[in-house]
Write a protein that holds these residues in place. Structure first.
Motif, mmCIF file in Angstrom:
data_model
loop_
_atom_site.group_PDB
_atom_site.id
_atom_site.type_symbol
_atom_site.label_atom_id
_atom_site.label_comp_id
_atom_site.label_asym_id
_atom_site.label_seq_id
_atom_site.Cartn_x
_atom_site.Cartn_y
_atom_site.Cartn_z
ATOM 1 N N GLY A 115 0.846 -1.385 -0.082
ATOM 2 C CA GLY A 115 -0.080 0.059 0.059
ATOM 3 C C GLY A 115 0.845 1.100 -0.029
ATOM 4 O O GLY A 115 1.795 1.475 0.618
ATOM 5 N N GLY A 116 0.087 2.213 -0.776
ATOM 6 C CA GLY A 116 1.087 3.433 -0.792
ATOM 7 C C GLY A 116 0.784 4.096 -2.008
ATOM 8 O O GLY A 116 -0.098 3.668 -2.840
ATOM 9 N N ALA A 117 1.328 5.288 -2.206
ATOM 10 C CA ALA A 117 1.088 6.134 -3.335
ATOM 11 C C ALA A 117 1.746 5.361 -4.678
ATOM 12 O O ALA A 117 2.959 4.791 -4.689
ATOM 13 C CB ALA A 117 1.996 7.379 -3.239
ATOM 14 N N GLN A 118 1.169 5.646 -5.839
ATOM 15 C CA GLN A 118 1.607 5.369 -7.171
ATOM 16 C C GLN A 118 2.883 6.138 -7.574
ATOM 17 O O GLN A 118 2.917 7.240 -7.209
ATOM 18 C CB GLN A 118 0.592 5.114 -8.053
ATOM 19 C CG GLN A 118 -0.527 4.280 -7.808
ATOM 20 C CD GLN A 118 -1.560 4.234 -9.254
ATOM 21 O OE1 GLN A 118 -1.510 5.024 -9.971
ATOM 22 N NE2 GLN A 118 -2.593 3.097 -8.992
ATOM 23 N N GLU A 119 3.728 5.340 -8.339
ATOM 24 C CA GLU A 119 4.956 6.091 -8.940
ATOM 25 C C GLU A 119 4.859 5.932 -10.411
ATOM 26 O O GLU A 119 4.408 4.631 -10.978
ATOM 27 C CB GLU A 119 5.956 5.551 -8.489
ATOM 28 C CG GLU A 119 7.286 6.033 -8.693
ATOM 29 C CD GLU A 119 8.560 5.581 -8.301
ATOM 30 O OE1 GLU A 119 9.442 5.838 -8.649
ATOM 31 O OE2 GLU A 119 8.329 4.602 -7.481
ATOM 32 N N THR A 120 4.947 6.693 -11.320
ATOM 33 C CA THR A 120 5.466 6.769 -12.692
ATOM 34 C C THR A 120 6.854 6.523 -13.022
ATOM 35 O O THR A 120 7.528 7.514 -12.636
ATOM 36 C CB THR A 120 4.757 7.610 -13.363
ATOM 37 O OG1 THR A 120 3.185 7.742 -13.242
ATOM 38 C CG2 THR A 120 4.765 7.616 -14.903
ATOM 39 N N ILE A 121 7.187 5.470 -13.773
ATOM 40 C CA ILE A 121 8.596 5.353 -14.199
ATOM 41 C C ILE A 121 8.788 5.619 -15.645
ATOM 42 O O ILE A 121 8.057 4.850 -16.332
ATOM 43 C CB ILE A 121 9.222 4.048 -13.916
ATOM 44 C CG1 ILE A 121 8.847 3.753 -12.237
ATOM 45 C CG2 ILE A 121 10.610 3.834 -14.155
ATOM 46 C CD1 ILE A 121 9.477 2.264 -12.147
ATOM 47 N N GLU A 122 9.533 6.518 -16.076
ATOM 48 C CA GLU A 122 10.023 6.566 -17.600
ATOM 49 C C GLU A 122 11.039 5.667 -17.906
ATOM 50 O O GLU A 122 12.047 5.410 -17.197
ATOM 51 C CB GLU A 122 10.387 8.003 -17.671
ATOM 52 C CG GLU A 122 9.397 9.186 -17.288
ATOM 53 C CD GLU A 122 8.252 9.394 -18.017
ATOM 54 O OE1 GLU A 122 8.296 8.788 -19.322
ATOM 55 O OE2 GLU A 122 7.237 9.733 -17.824
ATOM 56 N N ALA A 123 10.854 5.288 -19.156
ATOM 57 C CA ALA A 123 11.676 4.231 -19.767
ATOM 58 C C ALA A 123 11.760 4.301 -21.340
ATOM 59 O O ALA A 123 10.704 4.989 -21.981
ATOM 60 C CB ALA A 123 11.386 2.793 -19.378
ATOM 61 N N ASP A 124 12.813 3.971 -21.827
ATOM 62 C CA ASP A 124 12.829 3.884 -23.218
ATOM 63 C C ASP A 124 12.332 2.603 -23.714
ATOM 64 O O ASP A 124 11.753 2.586 -24.713
ATOM 65 C CB ASP A 124 14.319 4.132 -23.743
ATOM 66 C CG ASP A 124 14.901 5.410 -23.506
ATOM 67 O OD1 ASP A 124 14.565 6.396 -24.260
ATOM 68 O OD2 ASP A 124 15.730 5.538 -22.643
#
Length: 252
Positions: free
Chosen positions: A137-146
Motif C-alpha cells: 500500500g502507498g502512493a503510485q509512482e510513474t517510471i519513465e523508460a525507453d
C-alpha cells in the motif's frame, strides 16, 4: 495437423503420442507487449532491439529478467528491475539470492522490490511509462523508460492443441497433468518438458524425453529431479543444484 505453408490438413495415427510443445512468455495484465514496436517487449523482443536503450525497466526479478537486464546493463543501459516479491530469484537459496542482489546493485542495477505493476503505456513519440505502487500500500509512482521488458515467467504452450477435445486434464495456467510416468489421464498420451510440472529447463525436458522413450520401449526410464542443475546466465553466473537450505529445513 495444419501445415504452416497452408497446404491440406494432415491426420496422423499413432499408438502413443507425446506432448512436448514447450512454453511461451506469460502475459501481465495492463502490460501490452508489442515486440514489433520495440517499446514494450517480452524476452523474445528484448533480443531483437536494434539499439541500446538509455533506460530499460525490467518487470520481474526472476531468471529471465535478470539475465536480460544484466546483458543490457553491460551494453550501457540504465536498468531498473521491478519485482512484486520482496526478494529476487524466488526458488533459489535465500542467502545466495541476497549476495547475488548485492553484486548486481554494485554493478549499477536498481531494484524496486515489493512493487506492483499497475500499467505500462507506450508513448506516441517513443519511450514508455510504467505505473507502479507498493504491494503493502502507498502512493503510485510513474517510471519513465525507453524500453519496458516484461519478464514475469513463462507458461505452457498448449493453445490450439485441442487438449479439451480428447479430455486431457490441465492444471493452473494450462499445465498438462501427468503421473510419475509422464502419462496424462488419456491412455496413450504423455507429456514432458515445459508443458508439465517442474522447472522449465531445456536439459530437464531432454532427460524427460529420454525417460519416456525408454519407458515406451519397455525399459525403466527415470529422471532424478533432485540432481537437475540450473544456471542464471548473468555476470557472474549463479548455479544451483538440489534442494535449498530452506527446503531442507522445512522437510526436517
Amino acid at each position: 495437423m495444419h501445415p504452416i505453408d497452408g497446404s491440406d490438413t494432415v491426420s496422423l495415427k499413432a499408438k502413443n503420442i507425446v506432448i512436448a510443445s514447450g512454453s511461451e512468455p506469460s502475459k501481465l495484465p495492463g502490460v501490452p507487449v508489442d515486440n514489433d514496436g520495440k517499446i514494450i517487449v517480452d524476452s523474445t523482443g528484448a533480443l531483437e532491439l536494434d539499439k541500446v536503450p538509455e533506460k530499460l525497466v525490467v518487470i520481474g526479478a526472476g531468471v529471465i529478467g535478470l539475465e536480460m537486464g544484466s546483458v543490457w546493463k553491460r551494453l550501457g543501459s540504465k536498468v531498473t528491475v521491478v519485482e512484486f516479491l520482496d526478494r529476487i530469484t524466488p526458488g533459489i537459496d535465500n542467502e545466495v539470492a541476497k549476495d547475488f542482489q548485492r553484486i548486481l546493485k554494485k554493478q549499477g542495477i536498481d531494484f524496486k522490490l515489493g512493487t506492483k505493476v499497475i500499467s505500462a503505456t507506450a508513448k506516441p513519440g517513443g519511450g514508455a511509462t510504467l505505473v507502479v505502487e507498493p504491494v503493502k500500500g502507498g502512493a503510485q509512482e510513474t517510471i519513465e523508460a525507453d524500453v519496458i521488458l516484461s519478464a514475469t515467467g513463462r507458461v505452457p504452450y498448449t493453445e490450439g492443441l485441442g487438449l479439451q477435445n480428447v479430455g486431457i486434464k490441465t492444471g493452473p495456467r494450462g499445465m498438462v497433468e501427468i503421473d510419475e510416468h509422464f502419462a496424462t489421464n488419456v491412455p496413450g498420451i504423455y507429456a514432458i518438458g515445459d508443458v508439465v510440472r517442474g522447472a522449465m529447463l531445456a536439459h530437464k525436458a531432454e532427460e524427460e524425453g529420454i525417460a519416456i522413450a525408454e519407458q515406451l520401449a519397455g525399459l525403466g526410464g527415470h529422471v532424478n529431479y533432485d540432481a537437475i542443475p540450473g544456471v542464471i546466465y548473468t555476470h557472474p553466473e549463479v548455479a544451483t543444484v538440489g534442494k535449498t537450505e530452506e527446503e531442507l529445513k522445512e522437510a526436517g
